[in-house]
Design a protein around this motif. Structure first.
Motif, PDB file in Angstrom:
ATOM      1  N   THR A   1      -5.555 -12.179  10.199  1.00  0.00           N
ATOM      2  CA  THR A   1      -6.763 -11.394  10.417  1.00  0.00           C
ATOM      3  C   THR A   1      -6.486  -9.912  10.160  1.00  0.00           C
ATOM      4  O   THR A   1      -5.334  -9.480  10.092  1.00  0.00           O
ATOM      5  CB  THR A   1      -7.284 -11.543  11.855  1.00  0.00           C
ATOM      6  N   VAL A   2      -7.559  -9.167  10.040  1.00  0.00           N
ATOM      7  CA  VAL A   2      -7.442  -7.717   9.875  1.00  0.00           C
ATOM      8  C   VAL A   2      -6.676  -7.130  11.053  1.00  0.00           C
ATOM      9  O   VAL A   2      -5.780  -6.299  10.877  1.00  0.00           O
ATOM     10  CB  VAL A   2      -8.838  -7.069   9.729  1.00  0.00           C
ATOM     11  N   ARG A   3      -6.992  -7.580  12.242  1.00  0.00           N
ATOM     12  CA  ARG A   3      -6.305  -7.107  13.456  1.00  0.00           C
ATOM     13  C   ARG A   3      -4.799  -7.399  13.383  1.00  0.00           C
ATOM     14  O   ARG A   3      -3.973  -6.540  13.670  1.00  0.00           O
ATOM     15  CB  ARG A   3      -6.904  -7.791  14.690  1.00  0.00           C
ATOM     16  N   GLU A   4      -4.453  -8.611  12.986  1.00  0.00           N
ATOM     17  CA  GLU A   4      -3.039  -8.997  12.883  1.00  0.00           C
ATOM     18  C   GLU A   4      -2.321  -8.201  11.795  1.00  0.00           C
ATOM     19  O   GLU A   4      -1.166  -7.809  11.975  1.00  0.00           O
ATOM     20  CB  GLU A   4      -2.924 -10.493  12.594  1.00  0.00           C
ATOM     21  N   ALA A   5      -3.002  -7.952  10.683  1.00  0.00           N
ATOM     22  CA  ALA A   5      -2.391  -7.171   9.599  1.00  0.00           C
ATOM     23  C   ALA A   5      -2.131  -5.740  10.053  1.00  0.00           C
ATOM     24  O   ALA A   5      -1.065  -5.180   9.783  1.00  0.00           O
ATOM     25  CB  ALA A   5      -3.285  -7.188   8.364  1.00  0.00           C
ATOM     26  N   ALA A   6      -3.096  -5.151  10.759  1.00  0.00           N
ATOM     27  CA  ALA A   6      -2.911  -3.787  11.268  1.00  0.00           C
ATOM     28  C   ALA A   6      -1.701  -3.738  12.197  1.00  0.00           C
ATOM     29  O   ALA A   6      -0.867  -2.828  12.100  1.00  0.00           O
ATOM     30  CB  ALA A   6      -4.167  -3.310  11.989  1.00  0.00           C
ATOM     31  N   GLU A   7      -1.591  -4.723  13.061  1.00  0.00           N
ATOM     32  CA  GLU A   7      -0.454  -4.773  13.985  1.00  0.00           C
ATOM     33  C   GLU A   7       0.864  -4.953  13.226  1.00  0.00           C
ATOM     34  O   GLU A   7       1.854  -4.272  13.505  1.00  0.00           O
ATOM     35  CB  GLU A   7      -0.641  -5.919  14.980  1.00  0.00           C
ATOM     36  N   ALA A   8       0.882  -5.848  12.256  1.00  0.00           N
ATOM     37  CA  ALA A   8       2.095  -6.124  11.495  1.00  0.00           C
ATOM     38  C   ALA A   8       2.574  -4.896  10.714  1.00  0.00           C
ATOM     39  O   ALA A   8       3.780  -4.708  10.544  1.00  0.00           O
ATOM     40  CB  ALA A   8       1.865  -7.296  10.537  1.00  0.00           C
ATOM     41  N   TYR A   9       1.627  -4.073  10.282  1.00  0.00           N
ATOM     42  CA  TYR A   9       1.973  -2.886   9.501  1.00  0.00           C
ATOM     43  C   TYR A   9       2.034  -1.615  10.351  1.00  0.00           C
ATOM     44  O   TYR A   9       2.213  -0.529   9.822  1.00  0.00           O
ATOM     45  CB  TYR A   9       0.986  -2.702   8.351  1.00  0.00           C
ATOM     46  N   GLY A  10       1.876  -1.754  11.656  1.00  0.00           N
ATOM     47  CA  GLY A  10       1.980  -0.612  12.552  1.00  0.00           C
ATOM     48  C   GLY A  10       0.845   0.388  12.412  1.00  0.00           C
ATOM     49  O   GLY A  10       1.043   1.585  12.639  1.00  0.00           O
ATOM     50  N   LEU A  11      -0.351  -0.115  12.076  1.00  0.00           N
ATOM     51  CA  LEU A  11      -1.508   0.758  11.909  1.00  0.00           C
ATOM     52  C   LEU A  11      -2.330   0.801  13.190  1.00  0.00           C
ATOM     53  O   LEU A  11      -2.421  -0.204  13.907  1.00  0.00           O
ATOM     54  CB  LEU A  11      -2.396   0.253  10.775  1.00  0.00           C
ATOM     55  N   GLU A  12      -2.933   1.927  13.451  1.00  0.00           N
ATOM     56  CA  GLU A  12      -3.841   2.064  14.595  1.00  0.00           C
ATOM     57  C   GLU A  12      -5.142   1.370  14.197  1.00  0.00           C
ATOM     58  O   GLU A  12      -5.781   1.739  13.210  1.00  0.00           O
ATOM     59  CB  GLU A  12      -4.044   3.548  14.909  1.00  0.00           C
ATOM     60  N   LEU A  13      -5.534   0.340  14.933  1.00  0.00           N
ATOM     61  CA  LEU A  13      -6.627  -0.543  14.544  1.00  0.00           C
ATOM     62  C   LEU A  13      -7.941   0.204  14.337  1.00  0.00           C
ATOM     63  O   LEU A  13      -8.602   0.008  13.317  1.00  0.00           O
ATOM     64  CB  LEU A  13      -6.803  -1.672  15.552  1.00  0.00           C
ATOM     65  N   ASP A  14      -8.347   1.025  15.276  1.00  0.00           N
ATOM     66  CA  ASP A  14      -9.650   1.683  15.161  1.00  0.00           C
ATOM     67  C   ASP A  14      -9.729   2.582  13.930  1.00  0.00           C
ATOM     68  O   ASP A  14     -10.733   2.585  13.215  1.00  0.00           O
ATOM     69  CB  ASP A  14      -9.983   2.474  16.423  1.00  0.00           C
ATOM     70  N   ALA A  15      -8.683   3.331  13.653  1.00  0.00           N
ATOM     71  CA  ALA A  15      -8.666   4.197  12.476  1.00  0.00           C
ATOM     72  C   ALA A  15      -8.691   3.357  11.199  1.00  0.00           C
ATOM     73  O   ALA A  15      -9.390   3.699  10.232  1.00  0.00           O
ATOM     74  CB  ALA A  15      -7.443   5.101  12.498  1.00  0.00           C
ATOM     75  N   PHE A  16      -7.953   2.270  11.191  1.00  0.00           N
ATOM     76  CA  PHE A  16      -7.929   1.377  10.027  1.00  0.00           C
ATOM     77  C   PHE A  16      -9.307   0.779   9.786  1.00  0.00           C
ATOM     78  O   PHE A  16      -9.796   0.741   8.655  1.00  0.00           O
ATOM     79  CB  PHE A  16      -6.864   0.293  10.265  1.00  0.00           C
ATOM     80  N   LEU A  17      -9.944   0.327  10.860  1.00  0.00           N
ATOM     81  CA  LEU A  17     -11.293  -0.252  10.731  1.00  0.00           C
ATOM     82  C   LEU A  17     -12.289   0.787  10.210  1.00  0.00           C
ATOM     83  O   LEU A  17     -13.159   0.451   9.402  1.00  0.00           O
ATOM     84  CB  LEU A  17     -11.763  -0.814  12.074  1.00  0.00           C
ATOM     85  N   ARG A  18     -12.167   2.037  10.652  1.00  0.00           N
ATOM     86  CA  ARG A  18     -13.061   3.096  10.146  1.00  0.00           C
ATOM     87  C   ARG A  18     -12.867   3.285   8.646  1.00  0.00           C
ATOM     88  O   ARG A  18     -13.843   3.424   7.904  1.00  0.00           O
ATOM     89  CB  ARG A  18     -12.825   4.395  10.885  1.00  0.00           C
ATOM     90  N   ASP A  19     -11.617   3.278   8.191  1.00  0.00           N
ATOM     91  CA  ASP A  19     -11.335   3.424   6.760  1.00  0.00           C
ATOM     92  C   ASP A  19     -11.913   2.259   5.969  1.00  0.00           C
ATOM     93  O   ASP A  19     -12.483   2.447   4.891  1.00  0.00           O
ATOM     94  CB  ASP A  19      -9.840   3.520   6.498  1.00  0.00           C
ATOM     95  N   LEU A  20     -11.767   1.054   6.495  1.00  0.00           N
ATOM     96  CA  LEU A  20     -12.315  -0.121   5.807  1.00  0.00           C
ATOM     97  C   LEU A  20     -13.840  -0.051   5.764  1.00  0.00           C
ATOM     98  O   LEU A  20     -14.443  -0.328   4.717  1.00  0.00           O
ATOM     99  CB  LEU A  20     -11.869  -1.405   6.519  1.00  0.00           C
ATOM    100  N   ALA A  21     -14.454   0.325   6.859  1.00  0.00           N
ATOM    101  CA  ALA A  21     -15.923   0.418   6.908  1.00  0.00           C
ATOM    102  C   ALA A  21     -16.432   1.487   5.944  1.00  0.00           C
ATOM    103  O   ALA A  21     -17.457   1.302   5.292  1.00  0.00           O
ATOM    104  CB  ALA A  21     -16.387   0.705   8.329  1.00  0.00           C
ATOM    105  N   ALA A  22     -15.715   2.590   5.839  1.00  0.00           N
ATOM    106  CA  ALA A  22     -16.134   3.678   4.957  1.00  0.00           C
ATOM    107  C   ALA A  22     -16.077   3.245   3.492  1.00  0.00           C
ATOM    108  O   ALA A  22     -16.843   3.755   2.671  1.00  0.00           O
ATOM    109  CB  ALA A  22     -15.263   4.895   5.185  1.00  0.00           C
ATOM    110  N   ALA A  23     -15.195   2.317   3.168  1.00  0.00           N
ATOM    111  CA  ALA A  23     -15.075   1.849   1.783  1.00  0.00           C
ATOM    112  C   ALA A  23     -16.296   1.057   1.343  1.00  0.00           C
ATOM    113  O   ALA A  23     -16.527   0.872   0.155  1.00  0.00           O
ATOM    114  CB  ALA A  23     -13.825   0.996   1.623  1.00  0.00           C
ATOM    115  N   ASN A  24     -17.068   0.618   2.291  1.00  0.00           N
ATOM    116  CA  ASN A  24     -18.250  -0.192   1.983  1.00  0.00           C
ATOM    117  C   ASN A  24     -19.539   0.621   2.009  1.00  0.00           C
ATOM    118  O   ASN A  24     -20.609   0.064   1.947  1.00  0.00           O
ATOM    119  CB  ASN A  24     -18.352  -1.377   2.957  1.00  0.00           C
ATOM    120  N   GLY A  25     -19.384   1.926   2.154  1.00  0.00           N
ATOM    121  CA  GLY A  25     -20.555   2.797   2.119  1.00  0.00           C
ATOM    122  C   GLY A  25     -21.284   2.858   3.337  1.00  0.00           C
ATOM    123  O   GLY A  25     -21.841   2.529   4.139  1.00  0.00           O
TER     124      GLY A  25
END
Length: 63
Positions: A39-63
């Protein structure tokens, strides 16, 4: 289902604009054998990413 609960494969197939975001964050998900299962959550954890910031970046990519 939230964005964080999608598998990486679901995310990329439904929202192809996120692929450059994944690559910018250093994720190897495009082409990865685990993409249909991780999942996106698991990938963020595996790569040491802060989930909320990562989700904001993904959401922004969709306009």
């Amino acid at each position: 289902m939230t964005l964080a609960d999608l598998t990486m494969a679901e995310l990329m197939s439904g929202r192809p604009a996120v692929v450059p975001v994944l690559l910018r964050h250093g994720l190897a998900c495009p082409g990865c054998a685990m993409a249909p299962f991780m999942t996106v959550r698991e990938a963020a954890e595996a790569y040491g990413l802060e989930l909320d910031a990562f989700l904001r970046d993904l959401a922004a990519a969709n306009g």
